[in-house]
Design a protein around this motif. Structure first.
Motif, PDB file in Angstrom:
ATOM      1  N   ASP A  68       4.302  -1.492  23.750  1.00  0.00           N
ATOM      2  CA  ASP A  68       4.209  -2.810  23.128  1.00  0.00           C
ATOM      3  C   ASP A  68       4.727  -3.866  24.071  1.00  0.00           C
ATOM      4  O   ASP A  68       5.735  -3.665  24.744  1.00  0.00           O
ATOM      5  CB  ASP A  68       5.048  -2.849  21.846  1.00  0.00           C
ATOM      6  N   ALA A 100       9.722  -4.252  13.817  1.00  0.00           N
ATOM      7  CA  ALA A 100       9.840  -3.443  15.028  1.00  0.00           C
ATOM      8  C   ALA A 100       9.249  -2.061  14.843  1.00  0.00           C
ATOM      9  O   ALA A 100       9.279  -1.232  15.731  1.00  0.00           O
ATOM     10  CB  ALA A 100      11.297  -3.337  15.429  1.00  0.00           C
ATOM     11  N   GLY A 101       8.699  -1.775  13.671  1.00  0.00           N
ATOM     12  CA  GLY A 101       7.980  -0.542  13.464  1.00  0.00           C
ATOM     13  C   GLY A 101       8.845   0.622  13.037  1.00  0.00           C
ATOM     14  O   GLY A 101       8.401   1.754  12.974  1.00  0.00           O
ATOM     15  N   THR A 135      -4.920  -0.208  24.630  1.00  0.00           N
ATOM     16  CA  THR A 135      -3.570  -0.222  25.181  1.00  0.00           C
ATOM     17  C   THR A 135      -2.502  -0.347  24.109  1.00  0.00           C
ATOM     18  O   THR A 135      -1.343  -0.109  24.377  1.00  0.00           O
ATOM     19  CB  THR A 135      -3.378  -1.397  26.166  1.00  0.00           C
ATOM     20  N   GLY A 136      -2.903  -0.688  22.892  1.00  0.00           N
ATOM     21  CA  GLY A 136      -1.920  -0.846  21.824  1.00  0.00           C
ATOM     22  C   GLY A 136      -1.341   0.500  21.433  1.00  0.00           C
ATOM     23  O   GLY A 136      -1.865   1.551  21.772  1.00  0.00           O
ATOM     24  N   ALA A 137      -0.224   0.452  20.725  1.00  0.00           N
ATOM     25  CA  ALA A 137       0.387   1.691  20.268  1.00  0.00           C
ATOM     26  C   ALA A 137      -0.571   2.407  19.348  1.00  0.00           C
ATOM     27  O   ALA A 137      -1.458   1.816  18.740  1.00  0.00           O
ATOM     28  CB  ALA A 137       1.680   1.368  19.540  1.00  0.00           C
ATOM     29  N   SER A 145      -1.008   0.095  30.262  1.00  0.00           N
ATOM     30  CA  SER A 145       0.189   0.511  29.537  1.00  0.00           C
ATOM     31  C   SER A 145      -0.061   0.535  28.033  1.00  0.00           C
ATOM     32  O   SER A 145      -0.721  -0.348  27.486  1.00  0.00           O
ATOM     33  CB  SER A 145       1.339  -0.443  29.844  1.00  0.00           C
ATOM     34  N   ARG A 146       0.490   1.543  27.380  1.00  0.00           N
ATOM     35  CA  ARG A 146       0.364   1.636  25.929  1.00  0.00           C
ATOM     36  C   ARG A 146       1.616   1.117  25.229  1.00  0.00           C
ATOM     37  O   ARG A 146       1.722   1.162  24.013  1.00  0.00           O
ATOM     38  CB  ARG A 146       0.145   3.097  25.517  1.00  0.00           C
ATOM     39  N   ARG A 203       4.798 -10.298  13.128  1.00  0.00           N
ATOM     40  CA  ARG A 203       4.635 -11.569  13.834  1.00  0.00           C
ATOM     41  C   ARG A 203       5.966 -12.295  14.013  1.00  0.00           C
ATOM     42  O   ARG A 203       6.052 -13.254  14.758  1.00  0.00           O
ATOM     43  CB  ARG A 203       3.708 -12.496  13.052  1.00  0.00           C
ATOM     44  N   PRO A 247       6.030   7.475  14.321  1.00  0.00           N
ATOM     45  CA  PRO A 247       6.889   6.750  13.398  1.00  0.00           C
ATOM     46  C   PRO A 247       7.645   5.609  14.061  1.00  0.00           C
ATOM     47  O   PRO A 247       8.122   4.705  13.396  1.00  0.00           O
ATOM     48  CB  PRO A 247       7.863   7.825  12.902  1.00  0.00           C
ATOM     49  N   PHE A 248       7.740   5.649  15.395  1.00  0.00           N
ATOM     50  CA  PHE A 248       8.492   4.597  16.075  1.00  0.00           C
ATOM     51  C   PHE A 248       7.582   3.533  16.656  1.00  0.00           C
ATOM     52  O   PHE A 248       8.032   2.602  17.273  1.00  0.00           O
ATOM     53  CB  PHE A 248       9.366   5.191  17.182  1.00  0.00           C
ATOM     54  N   ALA A 249       6.265   3.724  16.486  1.00  0.00           N
ATOM     55  CA  ALA A 249       5.343   2.727  17.037  1.00  0.00           C
ATOM     56  C   ALA A 249       5.198   1.580  16.058  1.00  0.00           C
ATOM     57  O   ALA A 249       5.378   1.741  14.859  1.00  0.00           O
ATOM     58  CB  ALA A 249       3.985   3.355  17.282  1.00  0.00           C
ATOM     59  N   SER A 250       4.871   0.434  16.589  1.00  0.00           N
ATOM     60  CA  SER A 250       4.690  -0.722  15.720  1.00  0.00           C
ATOM     61  C   SER A 250       3.299  -0.682  15.119  1.00  0.00           C
ATOM     62  O   SER A 250       2.424   0.021  15.610  1.00  0.00           O
ATOM     63  CB  SER A 250       4.869  -1.997  16.525  1.00  0.00           C
ATOM     64  N   PRO A 251       3.071  -1.432  14.050  1.00  0.00           N
ATOM     65  CA  PRO A 251       1.738  -1.469  13.467  1.00  0.00           C
ATOM     66  C   PRO A 251       0.734  -2.067  14.456  1.00  0.00           C
ATOM     67  O   PRO A 251       1.154  -2.733  15.414  1.00  0.00           O
ATOM     68  CB  PRO A 251       1.894  -2.382  12.257  1.00  0.00           C
ATOM     69  N   PRO A 252      -0.587  -1.850  14.228  1.00  0.00           N
ATOM     70  CA  PRO A 252      -1.565  -2.413  15.150  1.00  0.00           C
ATOM     71  C   PRO A 252      -1.345  -3.903  15.307  1.00  0.00           C
ATOM     72  O   PRO A 252      -1.046  -4.600  14.352  1.00  0.00           O
ATOM     73  CB  PRO A 252      -2.899  -2.140  14.452  1.00  0.00           C
ATOM     74  N   ARG A 253      -1.489  -4.362  16.560  1.00  0.00           N
ATOM     75  CA  ARG A 253      -1.184  -5.755  16.836  1.00  0.00           C
ATOM     76  C   ARG A 253      -2.428  -6.620  16.718  1.00  0.00           C
ATOM     77  O   ARG A 253      -3.426  -6.360  17.355  1.00  0.00           O
ATOM     78  CB  ARG A 253      -0.607  -5.895  18.234  1.00  0.00           C
ATOM     79  N   PRO A 254      -2.373  -7.614  15.910  1.00  0.00           N
ATOM     80  CA  PRO A 254      -3.500  -8.522  15.841  1.00  0.00           C
ATOM     81  C   PRO A 254      -3.583  -9.345  17.127  1.00  0.00           C
ATOM     82  O   PRO A 254      -2.611  -9.439  17.868  1.00  0.00           O
ATOM     83  CB  PRO A 254      -3.170  -9.431  14.664  1.00  0.00           C
TER      84      PRO A 254
END
Lengths: 474, 219
Positions: free
Chosen positions: A472, A150-151, B186-188, A469-470, A96, B195-202
Motif C-alpha cells: 500500500d 488501516a485494514g 499492484t493493490g493489496a 510493488s503490491r 480515505r 487479514p492485514f491488507a487494506s480494503p481495495p483502494r479506490p
C-alpha cells in the motif's frame, strides 16, 4: 465501549464555536462596520434593537446548526449530517481518512472537552471538524476510524462486551520528560525571539508617541555583547515557554496501525496517523542539537496529518522510522555523491546577483556596497561543504543526507512515488548532469548535479518499484 | 553509470502466495524510458499560436499607424508599436521552440510529459497512482479542434495541451482503464486474502463510495 453506531451530537458548548464560525462566514469587516455604526449611533434605539435581534438570530441559527450536526459510524464509513437550510450528508469511508487529530484548546480544557479534526486525501485542510465533544467519544472515533482504515481487524462497532484490550490501547513508544524538553528548548534555534523582536525592531519607531523614548546617546562598542546576551537570554526564555506550551509531556504511542502523538500544556493536542499513510520522513539537527544528541523527526502524511517529534535521541529516531515503515537513518548506506560543478554554479550565480546588487547599492552607500560581495566567498564555502558532505542512496528507499550548518536527512520508499521528474538547467545540460525528483503525495526527495544517466536510472528504478510493488502506498 | 540493482519484487510479504524468490535484477534489464521517443503535440497547436501572434502583429501595426496619424509626435506610438512587435516576435520564437520540445509518451504502466525550453523537464506518473483524468477545451482549443488532457495524482500532475480532441478522449479512456487495471494489479490482494491488507483502494482520493470495479476516474 461507546456506541458510535448511534448518531452522536456535539457538546452544547459547540454552539459557541458554531456561532463564531457563522460570524466568520459573514465577514469580520462587515461586522466591524456594523459595530462602528452601533457605537456611533448608540443613542438610536432602533439600531440597538436591530443588533439585539441579530444576536438572537445568530444564537438561534447556531443552536439549530448544533442540533442538526450529527456523526456516526455506519459499517466502514463515517457519516456526518449537518446544515440548517440545506442538509448535507458527508460519507467518508475509513480507508480515505488520512488522520484524525484531537485538540484541546484553552476553552476546551476548562470544560473538559476536545475538538476533533478529520482529514482526508481529498482536501488540503481538515475535511470537517467536530468543535466540542467528550474526550472518550473523540478517542473512540479516532481509534475506530484509523484502525479499520488501516485494514486491521476492528472490534465490532457498538459491541460493549469485550471492552478495550491491551492491544487496542497500544503502548508508549517514548515520552519526553521535563529534562529532555528543557534540553530541546535550550538547543532550539531562536526563531521565537526573532518573531517577537523582529516587528519591534522594525516598527518600534512607529510607536514613538505612545512608548516612552530613551535617548541612547552615542554608540558604544560594549553595547554589542550586552545586546547579544540580552537577545540570547530572551530567546532562551521564549524557546522554553514555546517548547513547554506546545510539547509538554510529548508522548508517542503505537496503537494497532496507528501512531498517536499527544502533547501540550494549556492546549492538549492529540494527532494520530496511520503509518502506512506516511509518505516521506525527514530529520533535522542544528549544531547545538548535534552536541546534545537530539534531532527533530517529521513524518509527512497526506493532508494535515504530519507528525513532528522534537528532541528525539538516535534510538528514538530509529524506532520512529521503523514504526513508519521506513529504514532507520542509522542503517542507510548513503554512499553516492554529487558532482563538484555545483560549487562553480553557486559561485557564478552568487557573483552575478551580488555584483548587480553591489552596483545598485553603490549609488546609495558608496564603497560600503562592496560588502555585499562577501556573499560570494560565503557561497563558495557553503556549496563546497555541501558537495563534500551530501550523500544519497537508492535501494528500497530514495534517501539524502546533507550537512552544511544544519544536518538533514530526507527519505521516501520507492513504492510511495506518485511521480518522478528529471529536470535539467542549461548549466546541467552542458555538463551532462541532471536533477531527479521523487514526488510522493506529501513531499519530494530530490538529488541534483548527478550524471544524467544516473538520474535516468533512478527514474527507471523508482518507476519499476512503484509499478510493480503490491504494498500500500496510501 | 550506476551499478545498483533493483530491489527484487514481489516483496517477501506478497499476499498472493507466489513462491518467494529473491533474484537480483540487473539494472540493464529494466524497461527504460526512451527520452527520444516522445510523441509531438498536434501541429495545429503551433499554427494556432502563430496565427494569434500574427493577428497581434497586424493589430499592433494598424493601431500604431492610426495613433501616429492622430498625434503630434508620431514617433512615440511607432516606437511603442515596434517594441510590442519585437516582444511578440520573441514570444512566438519561444513558443515555436517550446511546442517542438513538448511531447508525451504513453507506456503500458505510465504516462510521461517532456517540456521546457530553458529548463528541460520530463515528468512521469505511474497509472497506478492516477487519481483522476480530465479533458478540457478552452475557446482557443475549441476553434482548432484541440483539447488538453490533465492527469492528476496525489502528488504531481501532468497537463498535455494541443492534442486532437478525439485523440485526447482516447488517451483519457486509456489512462482511465490502465489506472484501474494497474491499481488492481499492484493493490493489496484484499481483506479476504490477507487479514492485514487494506480494503481495495479506490482511484479517487476524495470522499465517496467508488470501488475498483467501476473506477470513477475521468470526468
Amino acid at each position: 465501549m461507546i456506541d458510535l453506531a448511534a448518531p452522536q451530537r456535539q457538546s452544547v458548548l459547540a454552539i459557541v464555536f458554531l456561532a463564531v464560525r457563522l460570524i466568520r462566514r459573514l465577514g469580520f469587516t462587515q461586522l466591524a462596520l456594523v459595530a462602528f455604526f452601533v457605537i456611533r449611533g448608540a443613542a438610536d434605539g432602533r439600531l440597538v434593537l436591530l443588533v439585539t435581534a441579530a444576536a438572537i438570530l445568530l444564537g438561534a441559527a447556531s443552536t439549530l446548526a448544533w442540533w442538526r450536526y450529527t456523526f456516526r459510524l455506519v459499517g466502514d464509513e463515517l457519516v456526518v449530517t449537518k446544515g440548517v437550510v440545506r442538509v448535507e450528508r458527508l460519507t467518508i469511508p475509513f480507508d480515505r481518512i488520512q488522520s484524525v487529530s484531537i485538540d484541546q484548546e484553552l476553552l476546551h480544557r476548562l470544560t473538559g472537552l476536545v475538538k476533533v479534526m478529520v482529514d482526508t486525501a481529498g482536501s488540503s485542510a481538515a475535511e470537517f471538524t467536530i468543535d466540542a465533544v467528550e474526550r472518550p467519544v473523540a478517542e473512540e472515533l479516532q481509534r475506530q476510524t484509523l484502525t479499520a482504515g488501516a485494514g486491521r481487524a476492528t472490534p465490532r462497532l457498538g459491541s460493549d462486551a469485550d471492552g478495550p484490550t491491551a492491544e487496542s490501547l497500544g503502548h508508549v513508544v517514548f515520552r519526553h520528560d521535563s529534562q529532555r524538553l528543557l534540553l530541546a528548548a535550550l538547543t532550539s534555534p531562536p526563531w521565537t525571539a526573532l518573531v517577537v523582536l523582529g516587528p519591534i525592531v522594525a516598527f518600534g519607531s512607529q510607536f514613538g508617541g505612545s512608548v516612552p523614548s530613551i535617548d541612547p546617546g552615542p554608540f558604544r562598542w560594549w553595547w554589542i555583547p550586552i545586546l547579544a546576551t540580552a537577545f540570547l537570554l530572551l530567546s532562551l526564555v521564549l524557546n522554553l515557554a514555546s517548547v513547554l506550551l506546545q510539547h509538554w509531556d510529548l508522548t508517542l504511542r503505537s496503537e494497532p496501525s496507528v501512531l498517536r502523538r499527544t502533547s501540550g500544556l494549556l492546549s492538549r493536542t492529540s494527532r494520530a496517523s496511520s503509518p502506512r499513510r506516511v509518505q516521506a520522513t525527514s530529520t533535522s539537527q542544528n549544531p547545538l542539537q548535534h552536541r546534545a544528541g537530539l534531532r527533530t523527526v517529521a513524518l509527512s502524511s497526506i493532508g494535515d496529518g504530519d507528525l513532528t517529534l522534537i528532541g528525539c535521541d538516535d534510538a528514538q529516531v530509529d524506532v520512529v522510522h521503523r514504526l513508519a515503515g521506513s529504514a532507520p537513518p542509522s542503517l542507510l548506506m548513503l554512499d553516492r555523491r554529487v558532482e563538484r560543478d555545483e560549487v562553480w554554479l553557486a559561485v557564478r550565480n552568487a557573483s552575478i546577483v551580488a555584483g548587480l546588487i553591489s552596483l545598485a547599492a553603490w549609488f546609495a552607500i558608496g564603497w560600503w556596497s562592496l560588502l555585499v560581495l562577501l556573499v560570494v566567498p560565503w557561497r563558495w564555502m557553503t556549496s563546497a561543504r555541501h558537495v563534500r558532505t551530501f550523500r544519497w542512496s537508492l535501494d528500497e528507499q530514495f534517501a539524502t543526507r546533507s550537512h552544511v550548518i544544519m544536518r538533514f536527512t530526507n527519505q521516501a520508499s520507492l513504492h510511495k512515488a506518485n511521480g518522478v521528474r528529471i529536470t535539467q538547467s542549461i548549466f546541467e545540460r552542458r555538463r551532462g548532469l541532471g536533477r531527479v525528483h521523487l514526488d510522493t503525495a506529501a513531499g519530494t526527495v530530490a538529488v541534483g548535479m548527478i550524471p544524467i544517466d544516473d538520474a535516468r536510472t533512478v527514474r527507471d528504478v523508482v518507476l519499476h518499484a512503484a509499478e510493480t510493488s503490491r504494498r500500500d502506498w496510501m | 553509470m550506476m551499478d545498483a540493482v533493483v530491489p527484487a519484487t514481489p516483496p517477501p510479504d506478497d499476499p498472493t502466495g507466489t513462491p518467494f524468490t529473491n533474484r537480483a535484477i540487473p539494472i540493464e534489464a529494466l524497461p527504460r524510458l526512451d527520452d527520444d521517443a516522445f510523441d509531438s503535440v498536434d501541429p495545429r497547436y503551433l499554427r494556432g499560436w502563430l496565427i494569434v501572434f500574427g493577428v497581434g502583429v497586424v493589430a499592433t501595426v494598424l493601431t500604431g499607424v492610426i495613433v501616429a496619424a492622430l498625434v503630434e509626435v508620431p514617433a512615440v506610438p511607432l516606437v511603442i508599436a515596434a517594441g510590442v512587435i519585437a516582444l511578440l516576435a520573441v514570444t512566438s520564437a519561444y513558443t515555436v521552440v517550446e511546442t517542438r520540445r513538448l511531447g508525451y509518451q504513453l507506456r503500458e504502466h505510465d504516462v510521461s510529459l517532456r517540456s521546457g525550453v530553458i529548463n528541460h523537464r520530463v515528468a512521469t506518473i505511474p497509472f497506478a497512482r492516477v487519481q483522476h483524468v480530465t479533458v478540457s477545451r478552452s475557446a482557443f482549443e475549441r476553434m482548432l479542434g484541440l483539447a488538453t488532457v490533465q492527469v492528476n495524482s496525489a502528488g504531481p500532475d501532468i497537463a498535455i495541451p494541443g492534442l486532437d480532441a478525439d485523440h485526447a478522449d482516447r488517451i483519457k479512456q486509456l489512462v482511465t482503464e490502465r489506472a484501474g487495471i494497474d491499481d488492481e494489479r499492484t493493490g493489496a490482494a484484499g481483506p479476504g486474502d490477507d487479514p492485514f491488507a487494506s480494503p481495495p483502494r479506490p482511484n479517487s482520493a476524495g470522499t465517496g463510495t467508488e470501488s475498483l470495479e467501476s473506477p470513477q476516474i475521468g470526468r
